[in-house]
Structure formats: C-alpha cells, structure tokens
Design an enzyme around this catalytic site. Structure first.
Site, short mmCIF file in Angstrom:
data_model
loop_
_atom_site.label_atom_id
_atom_site.label_comp_id
_atom_site.label_asym_id
_atom_site.label_seq_id
_atom_site.Cartn_x
_atom_site.Cartn_y
_atom_site.Cartn_z
N GLU A 16 -77.03 31.48 29.77
CA GLU A 16 -78.57 32.04 29.67
C GLU A 16 -78.81 32.50 30.88
OE1 GLU A 16 -82.03 32.63 29.78
OE2 GLU A 16 -82.33 30.71 29.62
N CYS B 258 -87.69 33.57 31.79
CA CYS B 258 -86.98 34.38 31.33
C CYS B 258 -87.19 35.27 30.10
CB CYS B 258 -85.44 33.79 31.30
SG CYS B 258 -85.50 32.41 30.19
#
Length: 455
Positions: free
Chosen positions: A228, A262
């Site tokens: 990720e 993010c």
C-alpha cells in the site's frame, strides 16, 4: 545506534531506544516460528477471542496510547484517540466475522467433496509507516492473526514508542509468546529478514520507492507481498454538487493529520462553473482551522511529523508557484519552533508542475480546474497513483457510473475516502497491489488451497 523519539511540535528529543541486536532478532524469529506453528492449530473462534481481548486493552488504554501518538507524530489528540478506537473496532470485527470470512468454500462438484480452504502462511513481516502508527499496524495485524499467522513488526524509525506500545498491547491481552513482536531495526536490515526462510510473506505501507525495494527483495525470495504505497487522491466537484457539503468534506479529508494521509483529498478537481463559489466556501472553512499544540483538544491541526517532510512539501509548492500556480491561502513556512506548515490552498495547478504529478504529503490542497465532467475524469486519471477518489454530484446514479471509470482502488460518491474493516482497502498503478481489510484482507495471507475428497 538508537531510535530517537522526537516531538515534532518542539523538535525536542524525548526518549531513545536501542536497536534490536542480531542475537535478539534471531531469538524473535525463533519465537515467531514456534508461535505460528501453534497458532495455526487454533480455530478462528479461538483466535477471535484473543482479538476481543486486544480490543479491550486498546479501549482501556486509549488516552495513554493516544498521547504517545500525539507525542511522536504531532497528531491532534482527538484524532489520535479516534485512531485507537478504530483499531479496537478492527479487532472486534475480525473476532466476530473470522469464521465466516475464512470458512471453507464448497465448490459444488458432484463427483467429490471439493472445497477451497484458507490456511495460514506462517510468519508475516510488516513494514509500517508513521502517519497512522497504530491503525496501519492493526489494519494488517487483525486480518493476519485471525487467519492464523504470526507477525513481526518493523515500524518507522521515528515512532519507536508507538512500536513498543503496540507489542505491549498484545502482551497485556495475553497473546502467546512470539505471536506479535516488534523489532527496532532500520531499512538495511529488511532485505535479510525478507530472505530468511522463516519469513513467509511481507506487507508494506509506505513510499513508492520503499515498495519497489521490498517487492524486489521479496521477488528474489519468491514471497508474497502486499504493498500500500502513495496516493494522490482526486476530489472531484461537479457542477450539480452541494457545494457546502463538498467543501466541509474537503476540509475534513485534506487537513486531517496535517494532510499526512495516503487517502487525503490531495487534488481538488473543480468543474470551472463552480470553482470560485466552491473555493470561497473552502477558504473560509480552512481559515477557521485552529493550528497549534496537538495536545490541546481544541486544536484541529498540529505540526508535520518531521522537518525533512516539511521541506520537501515546500519545495513542491515553490515549484508550482514559480510555474504559474497561485497561493490562495498559506503556502509559506512559518517562523517558530516545530515542524508546522499552515493549511494551504494552491490554485491553478497544471501539468508540468511537481504539484500536478507528485504526492503532496502535507496540508496543501492543490486545485485543478476542469471544463466539464469528462475533463474532470481525465484529470483525475492522469496520475501515476490510484489509491482512492471521491466525486461530488447531485445525481447519485450518474456519480456511481462515473466512479467506475476512476482508476483507483476505491471510489466514494458524495463521501470522503476512508478505510473500513468491512471493506477491502488498497490501490492500483503506483499505489501498489493487494488488499487489506474485509473479506479479501482476511484471505491475503493464506494458502488458498483446493481440497478434493473422493468417496
């Protein structure tokens, strides 16, 4: 060499911790191997009982753990408390649904009892970031543990107290020895860990560069990875959107954790006909954000986590300004101690600027203007990242159709992008691959095994 805990609000070093020695690392690997062998024999219900206890420990120590997050990351204490609560929620979710998510799936074949089983891999190495120092770990660990794996944590170097506190949570909950351990090691030690035969898979949340390095090392060792990585999420506002609602959401999404997320709404893509009225609403709300000491419950935004992060952010902003972008709000490094950067709005961002293609990991909203909805979609997809995206419109059906065309791991219509234990989370393109959370997260670190039993 030590791992230093530095308060980003004051630049003060508040604690130091010794690096894990090679003999300690060897002992940790041996403990993890033993724990994995025993833990895989437990049922999902038995594993879930431990996760319920872990969740209870988190809730019981919420304020203490939140204070550690605030100290090391600079996250406002109210956000830090919410982070701990979310970790406990994930523990309870997998504890309650583990049997369903990991149960055998009959294949429906007449001539045999054929089914698919989801069996643990072994010891999983987790390389985790600092921005959500508890949540990122529990987002991985809850799914990995309910599936029957053991975990070794290599956390970010600037959050050693968080890393040790998380290991302490599992110890206090009564986890078997070696089931979850923290290693205070630096990046150069990671390749050797990945290569060790006692590590069976690797998960990383972090930068694109770190993801490439980990994927290469794991590829050489033929081990599964989940990555990720970065994100530069689009926040699209169409001409028929509720502008007040969208502006309120944009503030919450972009400036949470000082923009160090993010899945923050980093690129505001506005259809030209509503750009100015939307920005008026947004600017008014951003100006009202209280910035200051993150320990103050009234403060909505604290400092950035590190001085170098602030410098990189300002270089990206300065590049855009030199190429024709405009500072609608903020965009200047303030005087005084700490790693503060003002909540900022950078308007008229265009291709060729660093702020157009790069991820801005801080409290700066970049504004791109679109001619119409099709142009907005094209701008959203014209990016190397593909983690999340949100789209705001008065026509939910139209929004759902457009959301499918967004190149991202998740698309939210009239809502901000978020992670949720019930739903898979991850990205495409340079945002990585694999999924955490939900059904697919529970099965990521399993041997998806065919079982065929003939009569």
């Amino acid at each position: 060499m030590t791992f230093d805990s530095i308060n980003p609000a004051t630049d003060e070093r508040v604690a130091s911790f010794p690096e894990t020695r090679p003999d300690e690392m060897e002992a940790a690997l041996a403990r993890a191997t033993r724990a994995a062998g025993a833990w895989r024999m437990q049922s999902a219900r038995e594993r879930g009982a431990l996760l319920h206890k872990v969740g209870a420990v988190l809730r019981g120590g919420r304020d203490r753990y939140a204070d550690i997050i605030t100290l090391e990351v600079g996250k406002p204490v109210t956000e830090a408390r919410a982070e701990i609560e979310k970790c406990a929620w994930a523990c309870d979710y997998y504890a309650e649904h583990g049997e369903r998510l990991l149960g055998d799936e009959p294949a429906g074949i007449a001539e045999a009892d054929a089914r698919v089983a989801f069996l643990p891999l072994g010891v999983i190495l987790a390389i985790m970031p600092w921005n959500f120092p508890f949540w990122q770990v529990f987002r991985f660990a809850t799914a990995a543990l309910i599936a029957g794996n053991a975990a070794l944590l290599k956390h970010a170097a600037n959050v050693p107290q968080c890393a040790l506190a998380i290991a302490g949570v599992f110890h206090e909950a009564g986890a078997p020895e070696g089931l979850f351990q923290t290693l205070l090691v630096r990046a150069p030690a990671v390749a050797a860990l990945i290569d060790d035969a006692r590590i069976h898979a690797v998960t990383l949340t972090g930068s694109e560069a770190a993801g490439r390095a980990v994927a290469a090392a794991a590829g050489r060792a033929l081990k599964k990875t989940v990555l990720e990585l970065g994100g530069s999420d689009a926040f699209i506002v169409l001409a028929d959107a509720d502008l007040d609602r969208a502006a309120e959401a944009a503030v919450a999404s972009r400036y949470q954790n000082a923009g160090q997320s993010c899945i923050a709404a980093k690129r505001l893509i506005l259809v030209e006909s509503v750009a100015e009225p939307f920005l008026e609403r947004l600017t008014r709300r951003v100006k009202a954000l209280k910035v200051g000491d993150p320990r103050d419950p009234e403060v909505l935004m604290g400092p950035l986590a590190r001085r170098d992060l602030r410098q990189t952010l300002h270089e990206q902003v300065s590049d855009a300004l030199s190429r024709g972008a405009t500072a609608r709000l903020g965009c200047q490094i303030p005087d005084g101690p700490g790693n503060y950067y003002p909540p900022s709005i950078l308007d008229h961002v265009r291709a060729g600027m660093r702020a157009y293609g790069e991820e801005l990991f801080g409290p700066v909203a970049t504004v791109l203007r679109a001619r119409d909805s099709e142009h907005a979609l094209a701008l959203a997809n014209d990016n190397r990242y593909g983690l999340g995206a949100s789209l705001w419109t008065g026509d939910a059906r139209r929004g759902a159709a457009m959301a499918r065309r967004l190149e991202s791991g998740s698309s939210f219509v009239n809502a901000v992008v978020k992670s949720d234990p019930r739903l898979p989370f991850g990205g495409v393109k340079a945002s990585g691959y694999g999924r955490e959370l939900g059904l697919y997260g529970a099965r990521e670190f399993t041997n998806i095994k065919t079982l065929w039993v003939a009569p």
